[in-house]
Design an enzyme around this catalytic site. Structure first.
Site, mmCIF file in Angstrom:
data_model
loop_
_atom_site.group_PDB
_atom_site.id
_atom_site.type_symbol
_atom_site.label_atom_id
_atom_site.label_comp_id
_atom_site.label_asym_id
_atom_site.label_seq_id
_atom_site.Cartn_x
_atom_site.Cartn_y
_atom_site.Cartn_z
ATOM 1 C CD GLU A 41 0.959 4.559 7.666
ATOM 2 O OE1 GLU A 41 2.121 4.976 7.731
ATOM 3 O OE2 GLU A 41 0.680 3.349 7.742
ATOM 4 C CD GLU A 66 7.932 1.617 12.562
ATOM 5 O OE1 GLU A 66 6.847 2.234 12.419
ATOM 6 O OE2 GLU A 66 8.684 1.332 11.640
#
Length: 514
Positions: A399, A268
């Site tokens: 991000e 993930e």
């Protein structure tokens, strides 16, 4: 009568909570110092002060944990499903009974507000309850082979010893999301928590032991030397699975290391979530969703909205509403009841967020609110809104992991989809529109594993969490979450057909003869 001020009461509770947490490595059901006696500090991001010292595990500790996991695997795999489910259910009950202590612990070492920490405790607990119920639903198949000469029996068995590497941004939810399905599937585990937030994992391990998890099934090895500690585990054939939540660059490195032993992996990884506001969107609802998707977890979440794509006709109105809402946010220590946004995890992360904002403004973006870190202790950064963000700005490719909304505009659905999908990431996207056809069409074309449709929050223990492209491999949660910890095993059983075979039978069947 209690005459202490709220801050004094919190300080006393914090001291007690920290004192109660084990600070060593947890191997074979026993807490002990690291092999070389080393420790590292855990600090409070609200003030930069040291909370305590924690054992700094070594490669020898990691191998000892694998010894314990491998030794326990056979007997643990024989434990009945209902017993495994009951252990997880007891852990759920214990966690909910102690939610205030766990919430305070999360806030102290990670920084988020107590309200958000309480929400994380409830979210983590639901994984324990969900997979406690899934433990008794592991099934298989039985059927007659195509030619009728055998029976096909397919069972699902535990993968075996697992290495679970968890991040700092959700120090209870991320371990729970991995541990719960592993327990339900009968796998033993080694958990390596992030060095910024090892205390919550330690508290969870102690709670699971109290709930009845046998010695050796779960080990905790906090360390500041992740690469050195995990490398010998990844090379050891006794380890059967790696589950990692963290950045895409680290995920790529771990995948390369796992290739040598063809280790089963779940990843993930990073996200770059687009937040699309169409011309027909309910703007008040979109702003509500934006506040959730951007500021939840202080923006330090892989599912945080990263790029705001707003239709040009409503961009200014949406921006004004968002700026008004962002400007009402109170920044402060998570333990302060008046604060709604806590600090970032450390100075390095705050500096990175500040650099992204400064660089974007220098490239021509307009700063609408925020953008200046406050003076004083702690790693705080204010809610920030940028407009006129250049399409090629670094802030649109990486991000942010902070409370910064970078807004761009579009004029057609095709342009919005093109820009939203123009990234190597594919974890989650958010879409606001009142048109059902547009919602379904754009939702299907967005290249992400999850889509929040008129909703700024997607995490749900009953749903499969995971991404596409370089945002990951596999899913956590939902009905399929337990599959990541199970192998299929096929038995071909030689059983003669119960009916007579005659020449030409196949030909007759092919002609439709019954």
């Amino acid at each position: 009568m209690d005459t202490l001020a709220p801050s004094q009461r919190v300080a006393e509770r914090a001291h007690d909570v920290i004192e109660q947490v084990e600070k060593g490595v947890f191997i074979g059901g026993r807490w002990r110092p690291a092999e070389n006696g080393g420790t590292f500090p855990v600090e409070d991001p609200a003030n930069g002060l040291r909370l305590c010292e924690v054992a700094d595990a070594t490669p020898a500790d990691a191998l000892a944990a694998l010894d314990s996991a491998a030794a326990a695997q056979r007997t643990w795999a024989a434990v009945p499903p209902r017993r495994r489910g009951n252990i997880l259910r007891r852990a759920y009950d214990l966690l909910m009974a102690r939610r205030e202590e766990f919430a305070l612990l999360i806030t102290l070492e990670m920084g988020k507000s107590l309200a958000e920490s309480r929400a994380e405790v409830a979210y983590a607990a639901e994984y324990l309850r969900w997979f406690g119920e899934e433990a008794v639903r592991i099934d298989g198949t039985w059927k007659v082979s195509e030619d009728g000469t055998a029976r096909v029996l397919v069972t699902r068995r535990p993968v075996g010893p697992c290495l679970l590497i968890t991040p700092w941004n959700a120090p209870l939810a991320m371990p729970a999301r991995k541990i719960a399905p592993a327990v339900a599937a009968d796998c033993t585990m080694i958990v390596k928590p992030a060095p910024q937030t090892p205390l919550t994992s330690a508290a969870l391990a102690a709670l699971l032991a109290e709930a009845g998890l046998p010695d050796g099934v779960l080990s905790i090895i906090p360390t500041t030397r992740a690469a050195a500690v995990t490398e010998p585990l990844l090379r050891d054939g006794r380890l059967r699975k790696l589950s990692f939540t963290g950045s895409t660059p680290v995920g790529r490195l771990l995948l390369a290391q796992a290739a040598d032993t063809v280790l089963r992996t779940s990843m993930e990884l990073g996200g770059n979530a687009p937040f699309i506001v169409c011309q027909d969107a309910d703007l008040d609802a979109a702003v509500d969703g934006a506040m959730t998707a951007k500021l939840r977890n202080i923006g330090e979440a892989c599912i945080a909205a990263n790029r705001f794509h707003v239709h040009a006709d409503v961009a200014e109105e949406f921006t004004e509403k968002l700026v008004a809402r962002m400007s009402t946010i109170t920044v402060g220590a998570g333990t302060d009841p008046a604060a709604t946004l806590g600090p970032l995890i450390d100075e390095r992360q705050r500096r990175r967020v500040a650099d992204l904002v400064d660089e974007t403004v220098a490239a021509g973006a307009r700063l609408r609110t925020g953008g200046s870190p406050p003076d004083g202790h702690g790693y705080f950064y204010p809610p920030t809104v940028l407009t006129g963000v250049p399409a090629d700005a670094r802030i649109t490719r990486e991000e942010i992991f902070g409370p910064v909304a970078a807004i761009q505009t579009f004029t057609s659905d095709e342009e919005a989809l093109r820009d939203a999908n123009d990234t190597e990431f594919g974890l989650v996207s958010y879409l606001y529109t009142r048109d059902l056809n547009r919602a379904l069409s754009m939702g299907e074309q967005l290249e992400t594993g999850m889509v929040g449709l008129n909703r700024g929050y997607v995490s749900d223990p009953s749903a499969p969490f995971g991404g596409m492209k370089q945002s990951g491999i596999g899913r956590e949660g939902g009905n399929t979450g337990i599959d990541e910890y199970l192998e299929q095993k096929y038995l071909a059983i030689d059983i003669p057909a119960p009916w007579p075979q005659s020449p030409g039978a196949d030909a007759s069947a092919a002609k439709g003869v019954r």
